[in-house]
Structure formats: structure tokens, C-alpha cells
Design an enzyme around this catalytic site. Sequence first.
Site, PDB file in Angstrom:
ATOM      1  N   LYS A   1       0.839  -1.206   0.000  1.00  0.00           N
ATOM      2  CA  LYS A   1       0.000   0.000   0.000  1.00  0.00           C
ATOM      3  C   LYS A   1       0.878   1.261   0.000  1.00  0.00           C
ATOM      4  O   LYS A   1       2.069   1.177  -0.218  1.00  0.00           O
ATOM      5  CB  LYS A   1      -0.958  -0.027   1.195  1.00  0.00           C
ATOM      6  CG  LYS A   1      -1.784  -1.324   1.291  1.00  0.00           C
ATOM      7  CD  LYS A   1      -2.918  -1.395   0.271  1.00  0.00           C
ATOM      8  CE  LYS A   1      -3.480  -2.777   0.039  1.00  0.00           C
ATOM      9  NZ  LYS A   1      -4.245  -3.362   1.112  1.00  0.00           N
TER      10      LYS A   1
HETATM   11  C1  LIG Z   1      -5.226  -4.541   1.431  1.00  0.00           C
HETATM   12  C2  LIG Z   1      -6.675  -4.365   1.573  1.00  0.00           C
HETATM   13  C3  LIG Z   1      -7.384  -4.765   2.703  1.00  0.00           C
HETATM   14  C4  LIG Z   1      -6.750  -5.546   3.815  1.00  0.00           C
HETATM   15  O1  LIG Z   1      -5.636  -4.924   4.316  1.00  0.00           O
HETATM   16  P1  LIG Z   1      -4.703  -5.667   5.365  1.00  0.00           P
HETATM   17  O2  LIG Z   1      -3.993  -4.533   6.045  1.00  0.00           O
HETATM   18  O3  LIG Z   1      -3.782  -6.525   4.564  1.00  0.00           O
HETATM   19  O4  LIG Z   1      -5.560  -6.456   6.278  1.00  0.00           O
HETATM   20  C5  LIG Z   1      -8.737  -4.487   2.778  1.00  0.00           C
HETATM   21  N1  LIG Z   1      -9.368  -3.845   1.783  1.00  0.00           N
HETATM   22  C6  LIG Z   1      -8.725  -3.463   0.670  1.00  0.00           C
HETATM   23  C7  LIG Z   1      -9.481  -2.735  -0.392  1.00  0.00           C
HETATM   24  C8  LIG Z   1      -7.364  -3.720   0.519  1.00  0.00           C
HETATM   25  O5  LIG Z   1      -6.744  -3.374  -0.604  1.00  0.00           O
END
Ligand SMILES: *Cc1c(COP(=O)(O)O)cnc(C)c1O
Length: 388
Positions: A188
Amino acid sequence: MIPYGKQEINQQDIDAVIDVLKSDFLTQGPKLPAFERALSDYTGAQYAVAVNSATSALHIACLALGLGEGDWLWTSPITFVASANCGLYCRAKVDFVDIDPKTYNLCPVKLEQKLIEAKATGRLPKVVVPVHLCGQPCDMQAIHALAQAYGFKVIEDASHAIGGRYQDKPVGCCEYSDITVFSFHPVKIVTTAEGGAAMTNDAELAQKMALFRSHGVTRDASLMTKEPHGPWYYQQVELGFNYRMTELQAALGISQMGRLDEFTVARHKLAVRYNQELAGLPLVTPYQLDGTYSGLHLYVIRLEEDVIKGSHKAVFEMLRARGIGVNLHYIPVHTQPYYQQMGFDWGDFPEAESYYRQAISLPMFHAMTQVQQDEVIQVLTDILQGEL
Ligand SMILES: *Cc1c(COP(=O)(O)O)cnc(C)c1O
């Protein structure tokens, strides 16, 4: 292979983590509240509850809003499974609202149609989770107006969107939602290795989420239902979890937040260049909704399959074979076997499925060089022009 995404870690990040390792607290120390303050300061939301993942943040957000058995949670089919699974964790039922063909986000017009039908059958949702896909904010004002009219709560899944803006306010300010969730997974925009946060302006929701983060146990006498026995006393008032973020993660997060705007600007530069260089090819580049500034976690193109020679799958495979680490975000959640067991099937959400047949996420990350980007553009051009 040029990866589709990659974290950006500098010496300051490394030093911040090492300092914590040498300090008294590896967890439950001063870095966590400092990180939460940094998130509040950046977004303008009054409260931040940082946890060990966005998945955990979605879960405690649903719990704090009282989602439970017999309730419905609605989200977009084009998202990571966690946006829907959080409803199932609470034993609620999950349903989807098809996407807008231009923004790829949950379509507010289809949301309204579905709400009208649900009202007639007594199946209105308790919670709706709009997802800011690729970092582009959803039409939150429209969704908020529907929330007022139909009485549901809104959790923004902003896992892709920290650093983005909606109507010139930071995503995460919760102007049009009850809670906004961020992810700090390495792929991210800013990272804490694993990590997430739930933002809100509601003191009670913040307090509940903090309880659910840590076993439902409190040392705050004002939250207890029975008299404390003494200074050692803690009391369990809810069934919570251990979703805590460590001090190492929080310190990394603080350090990363200092460079968020720099990260976002770098992503926008790459996107502008992709937009320019790919303009003549048989594909659709990302559309930007008026009044939004994307966090730009992802750069997604859609192939015009009736124009190109090969299939979507063939193009994807050729890109990978030539060292371009493309990806696909996402497989429509309702087509996952686990969701098909609940009665969903192909054909249920046609716009989402059409997107899935055409979408490819191109590499985009902070340290991507012009040479690397040229390589992606060249290989894609060769493939689509059938010169391979
Ligand atoms: C990455 C992601 C999640 C989950 O994130 P984590 O921190 O890995 O639990 C949830 N929703 C979306 C849209 C994502 O891209």
C-alpha cells in the site's frame, strides 16, 4: 521482474524501528498514540485506532457499529475479500452493489435502486462499505445522502486511498462516513509491515474500537460495569481480540507518514506519464471523478478486447513473461467459491465481471525509475500492436 508495487524504506525509517528495539516498550508504549495522532493530524478526523491490519480495523469497525446476526453488510464486488469478510466475522449477511463502469467504485445509482428494493422486502443493510478502488474516492456525498435516507452506517475502506482527497478534504476525515479504514500493508502507500487504522469523529465508536482491539478489557474505571477491586484491577466488558499494533510498527508508521505527500506526488507523476504514453493504445486509462484527488495505490488499465489481437489472459501472460510484474485487482468477490456457496454466481454483477475480464494493474511504486516505466510502456505497446 518489475514488481507492481514495492515499499519505500529509508534510513530514517530503519533508525526509528531500531530506536524502539532499544527502548523499554516493544508494544503498548508511547509510539502507538503518537502514530494515531499523526493519522488524526493528517486526516482531520478526531480519533484514530491503529491495529495490526486493515482487516482487523474493518472487523472492529463493524463490531463498534453493532453489526451482528440477521444484519446485512453491502460492499463492492471489486475489492479485496476483507471488505466483505468483515461482515461474515460478525455473523451478518453480505451482499454487493455493482460498480460504476467509469470509476470502478460502488455505483451510487445502483445503490439507491437496491435500497428501494431492499426497503420493500425489509432487507435494508445496517452497514455499507464503499471501497476507494485504486485510491480514487467514491462519490461519498451521494452515499452519505442515501445513508441518511435509509438509515445505514458507512465504513469507508480507504486501504488504497491515504493521501487522497475528496472535495479538497483528506480521505479519512470521515465527513461523509462513520468510520474510515486504512491499510499499511507493504504494497500500500505507507507501510508498517502489517497494520491498519480506523478513523472516526465519534468518541463512543473510538472507545468501542479501542476495547475490541485489546480483549474487550479496560483499566478505565469509568468504562467498568462493576466496582474495581483495587489498583491492579482490569475488567472485561466486551469479547475483544488481540489486534494490537506493536511499537516497532507504530514507529515505522510515524516515520512513513512524514513522507506521505511525497509518495503521493511521485505516484501522480508516474500516472501522468502512463496516461500520456498509453493514450494511443487500445485500452482505457483511469478516469478521475470530479472533485477527487486519488491516493493512487494502483494504476489499472482496461483492455479493449474487441480491438486487440490476443485475449486479456494472453496479454497478461506475455507481460509477465517479459518481466513486467502486472497484477489483477480484483477477482469479483461474489465469484469466489466461498461466496458461491452462499448462492452468488457469475452474472450477478455484470459491470464487475466485465471489469474483471479487461483489467490489468501496471507496476507503480515510489522508486520506479523512468527506465523501468519506459520498459513497461514499450513491452505493453509491442504486445498490443501485435509485434511480438
Ligand atoms: C489490502 C486491503 C485490505 C486488507 O488490508 P490488510 O492490512 O492486509 O488487512 C482491505 N481492503 C482493501 C481494499 C485492501 O486493498
